[in-house]
Design a protein around this motif. Structure first.
Motif, PDB file in Angstrom:
ATOM      1  N   GLY A   6     -28.511 -34.812  15.183  1.00  0.00           N
ATOM      2  CA  GLY A   6     -28.961 -36.127  14.724  1.00  0.00           C
ATOM      3  C   GLY A   6     -28.753 -36.403  13.253  1.00  0.00           C
ATOM      4  O   GLY A   6     -29.466 -37.220  12.671  1.00  0.00           O
ATOM      5  N   GLY A   7     -27.792 -35.724  12.625  1.00  0.00           N
ATOM      6  CA  GLY A   7     -27.551 -35.908  11.201  1.00  0.00           C
ATOM      7  C   GLY A   7     -28.301 -34.917  10.334  1.00  0.00           C
ATOM      8  O   GLY A   7     -28.092 -34.862   9.117  1.00  0.00           O
TER       9      GLY A   7
ATOM     10  N   ARG B 291     -16.603 -33.231  -1.524  1.00  0.00           N
ATOM     11  CA  ARG B 291     -16.424 -32.113  -0.594  1.00  0.00           C
ATOM     12  C   ARG B 291     -17.630 -31.971   0.336  1.00  0.00           C
ATOM     13  O   ARG B 291     -17.479 -31.735   1.536  1.00  0.00           O
ATOM     14  N   LYS B 292     -18.809 -32.100  -0.249  1.00  0.00           N
ATOM     15  CA  LYS B 292     -20.023 -31.962   0.558  1.00  0.00           C
ATOM     16  C   LYS B 292     -20.118 -33.032   1.639  1.00  0.00           C
ATOM     17  O   LYS B 292     -20.395 -32.720   2.800  1.00  0.00           O
ATOM     18  N   ILE B 293     -19.912 -34.279   1.258  1.00  0.00           N
ATOM     19  CA  ILE B 293     -20.087 -35.337   2.250  1.00  0.00           C
ATOM     20  C   ILE B 293     -19.023 -35.232   3.338  1.00  0.00           C
ATOM     21  O   ILE B 293     -19.289 -35.535   4.512  1.00  0.00           O
ATOM     22  N   ASN B 294     -17.833 -34.761   2.991  1.00  0.00           N
ATOM     23  CA  ASN B 294     -16.821 -34.492   4.024  1.00  0.00           C
ATOM     24  C   ASN B 294     -17.347 -33.474   5.027  1.00  0.00           C
ATOM     25  O   ASN B 294     -17.189 -33.630   6.248  1.00  0.00           O
ATOM     26  N   THR B 295     -17.985 -32.437   4.502  1.00  0.00           N
ATOM     27  CA  THR B 295     -18.510 -31.362   5.357  1.00  0.00           C
ATOM     28  C   THR B 295     -19.685 -31.843   6.187  1.00  0.00           C
ATOM     29  O   THR B 295     -19.777 -31.551   7.385  1.00  0.00           O
TER      30      THR B 295
ATOM     31  N   GLN C  63     -18.370 -34.043   8.973  1.00  0.00           N
ATOM     32  CA  GLN C  63     -17.650 -33.296  10.002  1.00  0.00           C
ATOM     33  C   GLN C  63     -18.611 -32.503  10.877  1.00  0.00           C
ATOM     34  O   GLN C  63     -18.442 -32.423  12.101  1.00  0.00           O
ATOM     35  N   PHE C  64     -19.633 -31.912  10.259  1.00  0.00           N
ATOM     36  CA  PHE C  64     -20.622 -31.163  11.039  1.00  0.00           C
ATOM     37  C   PHE C  64     -21.339 -32.094  12.008  1.00  0.00           C
ATOM     38  O   PHE C  64     -21.568 -31.736  13.170  1.00  0.00           O
ATOM     39  N   ASP C  65     -21.690 -33.279  11.556  1.00  0.00           N
ATOM     40  CA  ASP C  65     -22.361 -34.248  12.423  1.00  0.00           C
ATOM     41  C   ASP C  65     -21.448 -34.665  13.580  1.00  0.00           C
ATOM     42  O   ASP C  65     -21.914 -34.853  14.716  1.00  0.00           O
ATOM     43  N   LYS C  66     -20.174 -34.783  13.313  1.00  0.00           N
ATOM     44  CA  LYS C  66     -19.215 -35.137  14.361  1.00  0.00           C
ATOM     45  C   LYS C  66     -19.075 -34.011  15.373  1.00  0.00           C
ATOM     46  O   LYS C  66     -19.013 -34.250  16.594  1.00  0.00           O
ATOM     47  N   ASP C  67     -19.062 -32.767  14.880  1.00  0.00           N
ATOM     48  CA  ASP C  67     -18.905 -31.611  15.768  1.00  0.00           C
ATOM     49  C   ASP C  67     -20.176 -31.325  16.565  1.00  0.00           C
ATOM     50  O   ASP C  67     -20.098 -30.844  17.709  1.00  0.00           O
ATOM     51  N   TYR C  68     -21.347 -31.591  15.949  1.00  0.00           N
ATOM     52  CA  TYR C  68     -22.629 -31.250  16.578  1.00  0.00           C
ATOM     53  C   TYR C  68     -23.580 -32.446  16.497  1.00  0.00           C
ATOM     54  O   TYR C  68     -24.583 -32.415  15.771  1.00  0.00           O
TER      55      TYR C  68
ATOM     56  N   VAL D 174     -21.241 -20.373   6.850  1.00  0.00           N
ATOM     57  CA  VAL D 174     -20.194 -20.995   6.032  1.00  0.00           C
ATOM     58  C   VAL D 174     -19.149 -19.937   5.734  1.00  0.00           C
ATOM     59  O   VAL D 174     -19.437 -18.920   5.108  1.00  0.00           O
ATOM     60  N   ASN D 175     -17.942 -20.173   6.187  1.00  0.00           N
ATOM     61  CA  ASN D 175     -16.887 -19.177   6.015  1.00  0.00           C
ATOM     62  C   ASN D 175     -15.578 -19.853   5.693  1.00  0.00           C
ATOM     63  O   ASN D 175     -14.885 -20.369   6.567  1.00  0.00           O
ATOM     64  N   ASP D 176     -15.247 -19.889   4.413  1.00  0.00           N
ATOM     65  CA  ASP D 176     -13.968 -20.428   3.959  1.00  0.00           C
ATOM     66  C   ASP D 176     -13.727 -21.837   4.483  1.00  0.00           C
ATOM     67  O   ASP D 176     -12.667 -22.167   5.014  1.00  0.00           O
ATOM     68  N   GLY D 177     -14.731 -22.673   4.352  1.00  0.00           N
ATOM     69  CA  GLY D 177     -14.596 -24.065   4.743  1.00  0.00           C
ATOM     70  C   GLY D 177     -15.041 -24.385   6.152  1.00  0.00           C
ATOM     71  O   GLY D 177     -15.221 -25.552   6.502  1.00  0.00           O
ATOM     72  N   VAL D 178     -15.237 -23.373   6.981  1.00  0.00           N
ATOM     73  CA  VAL D 178     -15.648 -23.586   8.371  1.00  0.00           C
ATOM     74  C   VAL D 178     -17.172 -23.477   8.444  1.00  0.00           C
ATOM     75  O   VAL D 178     -17.750 -22.467   8.049  1.00  0.00           O
ATOM     76  N   VAL D 179     -17.821 -24.509   8.975  1.00  0.00           N
ATOM     77  CA  VAL D 179     -19.282 -24.569   9.005  1.00  0.00           C
ATOM     78  C   VAL D 179     -19.751 -24.712  10.452  1.00  0.00           C
ATOM     79  O   VAL D 179     -19.386 -25.659  11.151  1.00  0.00           O
ATOM     80  N   THR D 180     -20.574 -23.762  10.891  1.00  0.00           N
ATOM     81  CA  THR D 180     -21.105 -23.752  12.257  1.00  0.00           C
ATOM     82  C   THR D 180     -22.579 -23.357  12.219  1.00  0.00           C
ATOM     83  O   THR D 180     -23.023 -22.720  11.257  1.00  0.00           O
ATOM     84  N   PRO D 181     -23.371 -23.704  13.233  1.00  0.00           N
ATOM     85  CA  PRO D 181     -24.764 -23.256  13.249  1.00  0.00           C
ATOM     86  C   PRO D 181     -24.843 -21.730  13.282  1.00  0.00           C
ATOM     87  O   PRO D 181     -24.023 -21.075  13.932  1.00  0.00           O
TER      88      PRO D 181
END
Length: 519
Positions: free
Chosen positions: A139-140, A123-127, A130-135, A147-154
């Motif tokens: 740089g990784g 689950r963590k590596i998926n997140t 995905q965060f790296d892809k979105d932002y 963190v809100n019910d699976g949605v992760v944003t800065p």
């Protein structure tokens, strides 16, 4: 919110049937003399801390940590929602515990089963991916994230920046997890590959994102566009983050920030090998030995001067094999001795680390007390000496388990020192109030220390890659210049000689069995 209420009710029912206030089942005498009692006690610690690690402190969908939770000052049950945010530092602790569970560590495996641990890693590596892809502009690396019910944003204050210190912790946690997987789960090729690429990307981008030149690593980097790739971005020093410390905002400390320096030293894509050695030159000014006088004994203990000498500064010992070097082991032991003598000689029932503030009402303003520690051996003035925390023992467990258990037990025995989710963040020394919180920093760091840290797996992988001997060589080269003749080997650890006045009542959901509690 509904799931949180259900969870709280479930934990409450368990807590009332079993004794979550188990500190009073043990005496200081038996914990200082009976190894079987110590192991029994620590097993109970794991049982109750797991209520936080497995449920309250986790976002199940993303697999990421949730920083913590405020508790009701009277009941000890969750007050409001959990902190809907986290950072690389909290993630590093979680990854390390998951890794140790997979390595069959006697304590970590009491928190996570093999199935749970592998599921969380996926689950963590998926997140992370995905965060790296979105932002991609990060740089990784990870900033503080919502963190809100699976949605992760800065988070709102990290939409243009990223810290190095926390990401150094995350790098070595991921690195150690890969070492565990390679040792025990070599058939997990995909998982090994994904985590390897995760930490390698951080190392590969570390110079571009964080390196200022001349050995200086930015503490916080400003990012021009977090949606743009690293190659199309611009990075600069976010100096505003360091104004309170009157610092140029570089990561030149010999404390937990050093983990990032080691990552860069070994794995950044240096074009000039002379340049990477400048990292250690930039750190030399903060390598200072200071002698602490032990009142009453007329003896001295030599330590490395701390920032505040908060136990939080010892984080690096949990992740890298510092204690495989004799000077570093001596420094760790001496530092922990000083904590014990400072507490004992000042009549304190516990010790200090940066921590969330105490409050007396649920609606009180909550602050964060960074300046907790021992001023006689610090660079920066110490402001707070009224609030002690169980996690001040986190690396004491690496130095001397018996002494660490004694102090940990003394602190959780304070009024409302335990709750249905394990240890309480902190207790005021006069027994009048507590910091009614449960957080990764103040709980699971301690659990990781109890489990022995994950640095042996870091050492194993460093050795396989030909970097272990270099690690020890650089440590010895840099530290022996200042710390080769340490005083204090003949000074023992000190044990608690003070307890908390039992003024504040225990939490109603976690009270001593001898107490009559009205619900």
């Amino acid at each position: 919110m509904k799931s949180l209420i259900v969870l709280s009710l479930l934990i409450y029912l368990i807590a009332t049937q079993e004794n979550c206030r188990f500190a009073f089942e043990y005496t200081q005498k038996e914990l200082q003399s009976d190894p079987k009692k110590v192991q029994e006690f620590l097993s109970k610690v794991m049982k109750w801390e797991s209520n936080f690690a497995k449920d309250l402190g986790i976002d199940k969908k993303s697999g990421l940590t949730l920083d913590g939770q405020q508790l009701d000052v009277n009941t000890g049950m969750p007050n409001g929602k959990p902190h809907q945010f986290t950072a690389s530092s909290k993630e590093s602790i979680h990854l390390a515990l998951i890794g140790l569970a997979l390595a069959n560590n006697e304590y970590a495996k009491q928190i996570y089963s093999e199935e749970e641990a592998l599921d969380l890693l996926n689950r963590k590596i998926n997140t992370y991916e995905q965060f790296d892809k979105d932002y991609p502009g990060y740089g990784g690396f990870l900033p503080w994230v919502a963190v809100n019910d699976g949605v992760v944003t800065p988070t709102w204050d990290w939409t243009d920046g990223v810290p190095s210190l926390d990401n150094g912790q995350l790098f070595w946690a991921a690195y150690a997890v890969v070492s565990v997987l390679e040792t025990w789960y070599s058939d997990q090729d995909e998982l090994i590959g994904r985590y390897t690429r995760f930490y390698q990307k951080m190392a590969n981008n570390s110079i571009t994102v964080f390196y200022e030149g001349n050995g200086m690593i930015r503490a916080v980097t400003r990012i021009q566009d977090i949606k743009a790739s690293v190659e199309k971005n611009q990075y600069s020093n976010r100096q505003s983050d360091c104004t309170n410390f009157k610092s140029p905002c570089y990561l030149d400390d010999p404390y937990e920030g050093e983990l990032f320096a080691w990552m860069m030293y070994f794995y950044a894509p240096w074009k000039d090998q002379t340049e990477r050695e400048k990292i250690w030159v930039a750190k030399k000014s903060k390598l200072q030995v200071v002698d602490y006088k032990v009142a009453g004994l007329n003896k001295y203990i030599s330590v490395q001067r701390g920032w505040w000498f908060s136990a939080h500064e010892q984080w690096k010992y949990l992740f890298m094999p510092y204690t495989h070097d004799q000077i570093q082991l001596n420094l760790l032991i001496n530092g922990e001795k000083v904590r014990t003598w400072d507490a004992r000689n000042n009549g304190k029932p516990g010790m200090f680390a940066s921590i969330t503030s105490n409050i007396t009402r649920n609606e009180d303003q909550v602050d964060y007390y960074s300046a907790c520690g021992i001023e006689e051996v610090s660079y920066i003035p110490v402001t707070y000496r009224h609030l002690v925390t169980p996690y001040s023992t986190m690396t004491m467990f690496l130095a001397n388990q018996e002494v660490a258990v004694s102090w940990y037990h003394n602190m959780i025995s304070g009024p409302a020192g335990q709750n249905a989710f394990g240890s309480t963040e902190g207790v005021v020394v006069d027994g009048t109030s507590v910091a009614p919180f449960v957080t990764w920093d103040s709980k699971m760091t301690t659990v990781l220390g109890m489990a022995g840290g994950i640095f042996d797996y870091t050492a194993k992988k460093l050795n396989a890659e030909g970097n272990y001997n270099l690690f020890l060589k650089v440590l010895n080269r840099e530290w022996q210049q200042y710390f080769s003749n340490l005083k204090g080997a003949d000074v023992p650890f000190a044990y608690p000689n003070a307890t908390f006045p039992q003024i504040k009542k225990d939490f109603t959901t976690c009270a001593r069995k001898t107490d009559v509690v009205e619900q």
